[in-house]
Write a protein that holds these residues in place. Structure first.
Motif, PDB file in Angstrom:
ATOM      1  N   GLU A 129       0.827  -1.206   0.000  1.00 30.68           N
ATOM      2  CA  GLU A 129       0.000   0.000   0.000  1.00 30.68           C
ATOM      3  C   GLU A 129       0.861   1.256   0.000  1.00 30.68           C
ATOM      4  O   GLU A 129       0.524   2.248  -0.661  1.00 30.68           O
ATOM      5  CB  GLU A 129      -0.930   0.000   1.211  1.00 30.68           C
ATOM      6  N   GLY A 170       1.088  -4.160  -4.662  1.00 35.62           N
ATOM      7  CA  GLY A 170       0.250  -2.976  -4.583  1.00 35.62           C
ATOM      8  C   GLY A 170       0.335  -2.178  -5.866  1.00 35.62           C
ATOM      9  O   GLY A 170       1.417  -1.988  -6.416  1.00 35.62           O
ATOM     10  N   VAL A 180      -4.572  -4.141  -4.011  1.00 39.74           N
ATOM     11  CA  VAL A 180      -3.580  -4.813  -3.168  1.00 39.74           C
ATOM     12  C   VAL A 180      -3.879  -6.301  -3.094  1.00 39.74           C
ATOM     13  O   VAL A 180      -4.928  -6.715  -2.599  1.00 39.74           O
ATOM     14  CB  VAL A 180      -3.545  -4.226  -1.737  1.00 39.74           C
ATOM     15  N   GLY A 306      -8.226  -5.210  -2.478  1.00 39.53           N
ATOM     16  CA  GLY A 306      -8.117  -3.885  -1.877  1.00 39.53           C
ATOM     17  C   GLY A 306      -9.434  -3.380  -1.328  1.00 39.53           C
ATOM     18  O   GLY A 306      -9.456  -2.582  -0.384  1.00 39.53           O
TER      19      GLY A 306
END
Length: 356
Positions: A129, A170, A180, A306
């Motif tokens: 991230e 990411g 992600v 994500g």
């Protein structure tokens, strides 16, 4: 219904930081480790959150973690780094390495990193991230293995060969929900077995075998010498071996024992290949198109990697983080042993600001 305790992120951060400081960590290191653990809880991955505190304290007591040492870059080029963690907290080392890798990728388009002398680095998605937030693509792997040297069996094997050997990627989307992927190459991360055990729950079928190789759903069977299964049969097994090979770039392989592993990162500066804003718009349009596909029976919607973490973070920042009574009790015992208050009155303004 099992008893739970709900704490705000800032409160949990304060407790965690003060426990680690009391155990000998430098304050800035304890702050980083606390934030990464709490971020895992916020993301919905409790397996890599504050339930790890007792294990890290045991490692400090046993000399496995040196809580106040600073890692260093042993050698580097324009787009590579070799980090010596010096057995500091793995979370702190990994954050330092990712931050430096992002800087180098911004200057030289790409950066690859090997890390040695580090233990558990926490949730890999944390660092993926960070790369995505910086307009980069981040790839992180960690793990190892060898003949009868792991907790995950090879496809077709009856003994341990690798660790959980996770891999995370990411990709920037230009918003608060980066793409992600963060997966163990075993069917389940070991920490999630800890979570199930803390709640008194069974595991799904097909995740573990007992010490005799028989299928089981009982966490106790795993901790009594059992093993994890690789995800996707031969496919997950193959990727788990790849994690070992990438880790071996650190030079930590052992030819005599047939062992290999380590921690590897790579950061790619998107702007080196294509304009970042245009790429992010394309990524978001692509992902939104996937999400617009009608859900199959039994599903409410199509998600992309994500989404789960982003939604959990929004909800848990607002409502607090729920801890099973067993985990809360373990943390309370750690705090009491180190004379650390669990009171919410000890939360500092900086703790609250961190989670705005």
């Amino acid at each position: 219904m099992a008893t739970t305790h709900r704490l705000q992120a800032s409160h949990l951060h304060s407790i965690t930081r003060r426990i680690f400081v009391a155990a000998g960590a430098s304050r800035h290191i304890a702050d980083d480790v606390a934030e990464i653990l709490v971020n895992a809880n916020l993301a919905g991955h409790d397996s890599h959150g504050v339930l790890r505190i007792p294990a890290y304290l045991r490692s400090i007591e046993g000399g496995g973690i040196i809580p106040n040492v600073e890692p260093e870059v042993a050698r580097e080029t324009a787009n590579t780094m070799f980090f010596d963690g010096k057995n500091c907290f793995g979370h702190y080392i990994a954050r330092q390495a990712m931050n430096r890798a992002i800087e180098k990728a911004k200057a030289a388009d790409i950066c690859s990193v090997s890390i040695v002398n580090t233990g558990h680095i926490g949730r890999l998605g944390e660092y993926a991230e960070a790369a995505a937030d910086a307009g980069c693509i981040g790839i992180i792997t960690t793990g190892g293995g060898g003949q009868m040297q792991g907790i995950t069996v090879p496809f077709g094997g009856a003994g341990g060969a690798t660790g959980t050997n996770p891999i995370a990627v990411g990709v920037p989307t230009g918003d608060d929900a980066p793409f992600v992927i963060d997966i163990a190459t075993s069917m389940i991360a070991e920490g999630k077995i800890q979570v199930a055990r803390s709640k008194g729950e069974d595991l799904p079928e097909g995740h573990i075998v007992d010490k005799d190789g028989n299928p089981s759903v009982k966490p106790a069977d795993f901790y009594d010498g059992g093993f994890l299964l690789p995800f996707g049969l031969h496919k997950g097994y193959s990727i788990g071996l790849l994690v070992c090979l990438l880790g071996g770039l650190s030079g930590t392989f052992d030819v005599e024992k047939g062992a290999m592993g380590g921690c590897f990162m790579q950061v790619i500066n998107v702007s080196a290949l294509t304009p970042l804003d245009e790429y992010q718009q394309g990524v978001r349009a692509f992902l939104d198109g996937i999400k617009s596909i009608p859900p199959a029976p039994g599903f409410n919607e199509v998600l992309v990697p994500g989404d789960f973490e982003h939604r959990n973070r929004v909800q848990r920042l607002a409502d607090g983080i729920e801890l099973p009574d067993t985990i809360h009790q373990q943390i309370s015992e750690c705090a009491e042993k180190l004379a650390v208050s669990m009171s919410e009155n000890a939360v500092e303004s900086a703790d609250a600001e961190r989670y705005q």
